[in-house]
Design a protein around this motif. Structure first.
Motif, PDB file in Angstrom:
ATOM      1  N   ARG A 218       0.798  -1.233   0.000  1.00  0.00           N
ATOM      2  CA  ARG A 218       0.000   0.000   0.000  1.00  0.00           C
ATOM      3  C   ARG A 218       0.831   1.284   0.000  1.00  0.00           C
ATOM      4  NH1 ARG A 218      -3.277  -0.851   4.737  1.00  0.00           N
ATOM      5  NH2 ARG A 218      -1.491  -0.076   5.903  1.00  0.00           N
TER       6      ARG A 218
ATOM      7  N   GLN B 207      -9.311  -5.050   1.198  1.00  0.00           N
ATOM      8  CA  GLN B 207      -9.333  -3.969   2.189  1.00  0.00           C
ATOM      9  C   GLN B 207      -7.944  -3.496   2.565  1.00  0.00           C
ATOM     10  OE1 GLN B 207     -12.053  -2.293   3.655  1.00  0.00           O
ATOM     11  NE2 GLN B 207     -12.999  -3.238   1.877  1.00  0.00           N
ATOM     12  N   ALA B 208      -6.909  -4.295   2.296  1.00  0.00           N
ATOM     13  CA  ALA B 208      -5.548  -3.887   2.627  1.00  0.00           C
ATOM     14  C   ALA B 208      -5.099  -2.690   1.808  1.00  0.00           C
ATOM     15  CB  ALA B 208      -4.577  -5.053   2.408  1.00  0.00           C
TER      16      ALA B 208
ATOM     17  N   ARG C 190      -6.687   0.093   1.518  1.00  0.00           N
ATOM     18  CA  ARG C 190      -7.073   1.352   2.170  1.00  0.00           C
ATOM     19  C   ARG C 190      -6.212   1.556   3.406  1.00  0.00           C
ATOM     20  NH1 ARG C 190     -10.886   4.987   1.635  1.00  0.00           N
ATOM     21  NH2 ARG C 190     -12.158   3.718   0.228  1.00  0.00           N
ATOM     22  N   ASP C 191      -5.596   2.725   3.500  1.00  0.00           N
ATOM     23  CA  ASP C 191      -4.678   2.999   4.601  1.00  0.00           C
ATOM     24  C   ASP C 191      -5.436   3.131   5.916  1.00  0.00           C
ATOM     25  OD1 ASP C 191      -2.586   4.436   6.307  1.00  0.00           O
ATOM     26  OD2 ASP C 191      -1.517   4.153   4.424  1.00  0.00           O
ATOM     27  N   ASP C 192      -4.828   2.634   6.978  1.00  0.00           N
ATOM     28  CA  ASP C 192      -5.448   2.681   8.299  1.00  0.00           C
ATOM     29  C   ASP C 192      -5.327   4.054   8.949  1.00  0.00           C
ATOM     30  OD1 ASP C 192      -6.083  -0.013   8.105  1.00  0.00           O
ATOM     31  OD2 ASP C 192      -4.205  -0.654   9.035  1.00  0.00           O
ATOM     32  N   HIS C 193      -4.468   4.902   8.431  1.00  0.00           N
ATOM     33  CA  HIS C 193      -4.224   6.211   9.040  1.00  0.00           C
ATOM     34  C   HIS C 193      -4.972   7.298   8.268  1.00  0.00           C
ATOM     35  CE1 HIS C 193      -0.712   3.668  10.069  1.00  0.00           C
ATOM     36  NE2 HIS C 193      -0.816   4.259  11.247  1.00  0.00           N
TER      37      HIS C 193
ATOM     38  N   HIS D 273      -7.157   8.069   5.414  1.00  0.00           N
ATOM     39  CA  HIS D 273      -7.549   6.752   4.911  1.00  0.00           C
ATOM     40  C   HIS D 273      -7.694   6.705   3.380  1.00  0.00           C
ATOM     41  CE1 HIS D 273      -8.346   5.997   9.149  1.00  0.00           C
ATOM     42  NE2 HIS D 273      -9.120   7.053   9.160  1.00  0.00           N
TER      43      HIS D 273
ATOM     44  N   HIS E 110      -7.381   5.334  -0.436  1.00  0.00           N
ATOM     45  CA  HIS E 110      -7.372   4.014  -1.070  1.00  0.00           C
ATOM     46  C   HIS E 110      -6.356   4.047  -2.214  1.00  0.00           C
ATOM     47  CE1 HIS E 110      -8.675   0.382  -3.151  1.00  0.00           C
ATOM     48  NE2 HIS E 110      -9.433   0.098  -2.113  1.00  0.00           N
TER      49      HIS E 110
ATOM     50  N   ARG F  18     -11.268  -0.797  15.706  1.00  0.00           N
ATOM     51  CA  ARG F  18     -11.079  -0.610  14.269  1.00  0.00           C
ATOM     52  C   ARG F  18     -11.292   0.859  13.906  1.00  0.00           C
ATOM     53  NH1 ARG F  18     -14.927  -4.975  14.392  1.00  0.00           N
ATOM     54  NH2 ARG F  18     -13.879  -6.991  14.322  1.00  0.00           N
ATOM     55  N   PRO F  19     -10.748   1.301  12.741  1.00  0.00           N
ATOM     56  CA  PRO F  19     -10.978   2.693  12.320  1.00  0.00           C
ATOM     57  C   PRO F  19     -12.469   2.991  12.202  1.00  0.00           C
ATOM     58  CG  PRO F  19      -9.237   1.690  11.001  1.00  0.00           C
ATOM     59  CD  PRO F  19      -9.831   0.592  11.838  1.00  0.00           C
TER      60      PRO F  19
ATOM     61  N   ARG G 240     -14.998  10.422   7.260  1.00  0.00           N
ATOM     62  CA  ARG G 240     -14.363   9.531   6.275  1.00  0.00           C
ATOM     63  C   ARG G 240     -15.107   9.664   4.959  1.00  0.00           C
ATOM     64  NH1 ARG G 240     -14.448   3.599   7.897  1.00  0.00           N
ATOM     65  NH2 ARG G 240     -16.440   4.216   8.791  1.00  0.00           N
TER      66      ARG G 240
END
Length: 709
Positions: A289, A310-311, A313-316, A319, A321, A654-655, A702
Motif C-alpha cells: 500500500r 481492504q488492505a 485502504r490505509d489505516d491512518h 484513509h 485508497h 477498528r478505524p 471519512r
C-alpha cells in the motif's frame, strides 16, 4: 500636524480602516533582513513551510525567515525544524516547541505583516517533497477531506541519515521490449503492451485468467513501460503477492531494474530503496500500500492488483485508497493504468462503463479451459441427498476431498479463524452470550473452557437464558476446528493451517489438507491444488454490508484461481445456495458480469461508486454540531444519524469505531457525481470551524467508506 508639532493620531474610523487593510493584506510588506542582528538570506528570504501538524484548522503553510547560514540548504522539498505551538500563534512569533516540517516554497516577501521567526534547523538537504509529490498529496487530501500534513506523512517515509549517506547505484540501461508471453491469451493483450512500449498511456481493467500466470503477466506489463524509457509502479495487497511479482520481474529483467517496497524490509532498507527511486537510480517499484506514493520519475504505468482487498485502504487518516491515488497519478502524470484481478469491483466496472478504461479479458473458451470444474450443492447427482443442502461437508465435498488427495494438495477455505468462534443453544438456537458484557461466547480449543470473545470472562456453568438448555452447537466453525475435524477423517494426510497468526507462502505439490482463512491461501507448487473447498458460503454472503456479495465473489475467485484447470482434474466446490447471484457468477466464472449487476444495484440505490458519500461519526452532539455548521452542497442528502454498536472491552478498536464505553452515532452524507469535492471541502471547513471555536467534541469524517452497513 497638531499644535504641539506631533503627528496626528488616527481616529477610531481610521484605525478600523488600517486594521481592515492589514487583514486584507493590502499594506506593503518590508523584506526581512535580519533577525536579532543575524543576517537573513539576501535572495528569497522567506520560506513557506508545511508544518507536521495533521489538524484541519492548521491545514495551510506558514512563513518563516531564512537565516543566511541556512540559505543554501533550505531549498523547496527539504525537511526543517521550526518553532510552533504555545506562544507561536500562526507559527510566526518567537516561542513554542520545535516541530518538523517541509519547505514547500521560497519567496521574496511574506503576506504576514509581523516579524517572522527564523527556521531553526535544516534536518537534511535532500529535497524529498518534490512539487509533483506535493501536488499529488494535495489532491488526495482534498478528495479525502483530510489534512495535507497527514497525507505527506504517508507519502514520505521517516528520515534515516545513514540511508541518505549510502551510495546509490547507477541507473540500469533501458531494457528491450519483452515478449507478450501470457498476454497472447488475451485478444487485446499484445496491443496493450505495444501501447506501453510506444510511450502511450493505455488504461485497462484486466480480468486475469485463473492459474499461476498473473505475476509473470503483470511483470511483463511493467517491463513494457520500462522499455519506453519511462517508470512503472505496481501496488499489491500483501507482501506475499508482491514477492511473487518481484520474483517474476527479476526473472524477466534481472536484478537492478526495480525495487521491492514492503514493510518486511525494515525502516532503513525501505528508506534507502525509496531514495533510490527518488534520485532516479531505479525506475520501477513493486510494493504494498505505501508504494502508491513512490516518487517514480516519468511514470508510464501505474498498476494495482486486486483493488477490492481492504488492505489497499490505509489505516491512518485520511484513509486514502490505493486505487484512488493511482487514478489521480495516472491523470496528473499522463501515465497508463492497469486495474487487475481475478474479480472486479463496482468501481472498476464504472471505469469501463463510462469509457475511462477498456476491458482486458480473454475469450470465453479460453476462460473455460483455464478454470477448474466448479460445483455446488444442489446439482442433479445430489438431488436425492436431502442432507447435502444442510451438512457442512455434503457428499459432493467429501468426494472432491478424497479424489483430490489422491493426486495432490487440497485447499479448504474457511471464512472464520479460530476454533469455534460462534456458539448457540442446541435446543432453541439462541446465541450463547456472556452474562457480563453480552458478548458472544466462544471456544478457543478442544480442551479450552468456554469464555467470552469480547471481555474474556469464562463461562463454565453456562445455561440458555431462553429455554434453560445447557448443550451448545457450533454456529460458525473456525479454521482450527475444521483442520482438527478433517485431520481425524484423513489420519494419514498432513494438515496445514494458514491464517492471520501464521500465513504460509507456499505448499509442496504432494497430498495434504491446507485449511486457510480468506486472503491467507498459500500457493501450491506445480500445477496448483487438485481441489478447493469453499466452506460456509452463507457466512460471507450474510454479512450486513453493502459489499458482501462483491467480497464473497472476490474471495472465492482468488481461492478457486489456485486450483488446476479442469483438463488437469482441478475441482472447486462451493457450499452455498446455488441460485444466489454470487454463486452463479463463480460457477460461470463471470466477475465482470457480477460487477456490472452490482453497479446497477448501486445506481438504483444511489450508493457509491455512483454517488460520493461521507461518513460522519462521533458522539451524538459532535455529529449534530458538525452537520449544523457545514455548508453542504444543495444536492446533499443526509442519512441518519444512527447509533453505532458499542465496542467491547478487550477487542482491538477498528478505524471509525468509538472508544470502549462511548455511544457514538453515524450519519451518511450523499451527493451525486461531480459534487464530491464540494462535499469534502464543506466537511473539512466545518471541522476547522468547530476546532478553531472549540465548539464541543470533534467528529470523525471519512470519505467513501467501505463499511456501509
Amino acid at each position: 500636524m497638531s499644535e504641539a508639532g506631533a503627528p496626528e493620531q488616527p481616529g477610531g474610523e481610521q484605525l478600523a480602516l488600517i486594521r481592515a487593510a492589514v487583514r486584507e493584506r493590502t499594506l506593503p510588506r518590508a523584506k526581512p533582513r535580519t533577525w536579532r542582528g543575524a543576517p537573513l538570506a539576501e535572495r528569497l528570504p522567506v520560506a513557506r513551510v508545511l508544518v507536521d501538524k495533521g489538524l484541519v484548522h492548521l491545514d495551510h503553510c506558514f512563513d518563516y525567515a531564512v537565516p543566511a547560514a541556512l540559505d543554501a540548504d533550505a531549498q523547496p522539498g527539504v525537511r526543517v525544524r521550526v518553532r510552533f505551538g504555545a506562544g507561536q500563534r500562526e507559527g510566526r512569533r518567537e516561542g513554542g516547541g520545535l516541530v518538523n516540517g517541509f519547505v514547500v516554497e521560497r519567496r521574496a516577501e511574506s503576506d504576514f505583516p509581523g516579524v517572522l521567526a527564523p527556521l531553526a534547523q535544516v534536518l537534511s538537504p535532500e529535497p524529498v517533497l518534490t512539487p509533483e509529490l506535493l501536488r499529488l498529496c494535495r489532491a488526495v487530501a482534498d478528495r479525502s477531506a483530510g489534512a495535507l500534513a497527514d497525507v505527506v506523512r504517508l507519502a514520505v517515509p521517516p528520515r534515516l541519515a545513514r540511508a541518505e549517506r549510502a551510495a546509490m547505484p547507477e541507473p540500469p540501461p533501458t531494457p528491450e521490449p519483452p515478449a507478450a508471453g501470457g498476454w497472447s491469451r488475451y485478444p487485446h493483450g499484445p496491443a496493450f503492451l505495444a501501447a506501453l512500449v510506444e510511450g502511450r498511456a493505455p488504461r485497462a481493467v484486466w480480468t486475469a485468467l485463473p492459474g499461476q500466470g498473473w505475476p509473470a503477466e503483470l511483470a511483463t506489463a511493467l517491463a513494457s513501460a520500462l522499455a519506453s524509457g519511462r517508470g512503472a509502479l505496481a501496488v499489491l495487497p500483501d507482501g506475499r503477492s508482491a514477492g511473487r511479482v518481484d520474483a517474476a520481474l527479476t526473472e524477466l529483467l534481472g536484478p537492478g531494474h526495480h525495487v521491492l517496497l514492503t514493510a518486511d524490509a525494515g525502516p532503513e532498507a525501505r528508506y534507502r530503496r525509496w531514495l533510490a527511486i527518488h534520485r532516479g537510480a531505479v525506475r520501477c517499484v513493486v510494493g504494498t500500500r505505501a508504494a502508491m506514493f513512490a516518487p517514480v520519475r516519468s511514470l508510464g504505468l501505474a498498476a494495482i492488483w486486486d483493488d477490492g482487498d481492504q488492505a489497499h485502504r490505509d489505516d491512518h487518516a485520511p484513509h486514502p485508497h490505493a486505487r484512488e491515488v493511482l487514478l489521480s497519478r495516472a491523470a496528473q502524470e499522463g501515465a497508463g493504468l492497469l486495474l487487475g484481478g481475478h474479480a472486479h469491483t463496482a468501481e472498476a466496472a464504472l471505469l469501463v462503463e463510462n469509457g475511462w478504461a477498456r476491458p482486458l479479458a480473454a475469450e470465453r473458451d479460453t476462460v473455460r479451459a483455464a478454470a477448474p470444474l466448479l460445483r455446488t450443492v444442489g446439482e442433479a447427482d445430489e438431488a436425492r441427498d436431502e442432507a447435502a443442502r444442510t451438512a457442512r461437508l455434503p457428499t459432493v465435498a467429501w468426494r472432491a476431498l478424497r479424489e483430490g488427495l489422491a493426486s495432490g494438495p487440497v485447499l479448504v477455505q474457511v471464512p472464520r479463524r479460530g476454533y469455534v468462534p460462534r456458539l448457540a443453544c442446541e435446543r432453541c438456537r439462541e446465541a450463547a452470550r456472556c452474562l457480563a458484557c453480552h458478548g458472544p461466547l466462544a471456544a478457543t480449543g478442544a480442551e479450552e473452557r468456554l469464555s467470552c470473545g469480547w471481555c474474556g470472562t469464562p463461562a463454565p456453568d453456562w445455561h440458555c437464558a431462553e429455554c434453560g438448555g445447557r448443550r451448545l452447537r457450533a454456529v460458525v466453525v473456525g479454521a482450527r476446528r475444521t483442520a482438527e475435524e478433517l485431520g481425524r477423517s484423513f489420519p494419514s494426510v498432513p494438515v496445514r493451517t494458514s491464517g492471520r497468526d501464521h500465513v504460509l507462502a507456499t505448499v509442496p505439490d504432494e497430498p495434504a489438507l491446507v485449511v486457510s482463512t480468506p486472503g491467507a491461501e498459500p500457493v501450491a507448487a506445480g500445477p496448483g491444488y487438485a481441489a478447493v473447498l469453499l466452506l460456509d458460503g452463507w457466512a460471507l454472503l450474510g454479512r450486513p454490508d453493502l459489499r458482501s456479495g462483491e467480497e464473497a465473489v472476490r474471495r472465492w475467485l482468488n481461492a478457486a484461481a489456485l486450483a488446476r484447470g479442469r483438463h488437469d482434474g482441478g475441482v472447486v466446490v462451493v457450499l452455498a445456495e446455488p441460485t444466489l447471484r454470487a454463486v452463479q457468477s463463480l460457477v460461470r466464472w463471470d466477475p465482470a458480469g457480477h460487477a456490472l449487476r452490482e453497479l446497477a444495484d448501486r445506481r438504483a440505490l444511489g450508493f457509491p461508486p455512483i454517488s460520493r458519500m461521507a461518513a460522519v461519526s462521533g458522539l451524538p452532539e459532535a455529529v449534530a454540531g458538525l452537520l449544523a455548521v457545514a455548508e453542504l452542497p444543495p444536492s446533499a442528502e443526509v442519512l441518519g444519524p444512527v447509533a453505532l454498536p458499542l465496542v467491547p472491552a478487550g477487542r482491538p478498536r477498528r478505524p471509525g469505531e468509538p472508544p470502549v464505553g462511548e455511544q457514538w452515532g453515524r450519519a451518511l452524507v450523499r451527493v451525486p457525481p461531480g459534487a464530491g469535492g464540494e462535499l469534502a471541502l464543506a466537511l473539512k471547513a466545518a471541522q476547522a470551524h468547530r476546532l478553531t471555536h472549540r465548539e464541543g467534541p470533534p467528529a470523525w469524517v471519512r470519505m467513501d467508506p467501505d463499511d456501509i452497513g
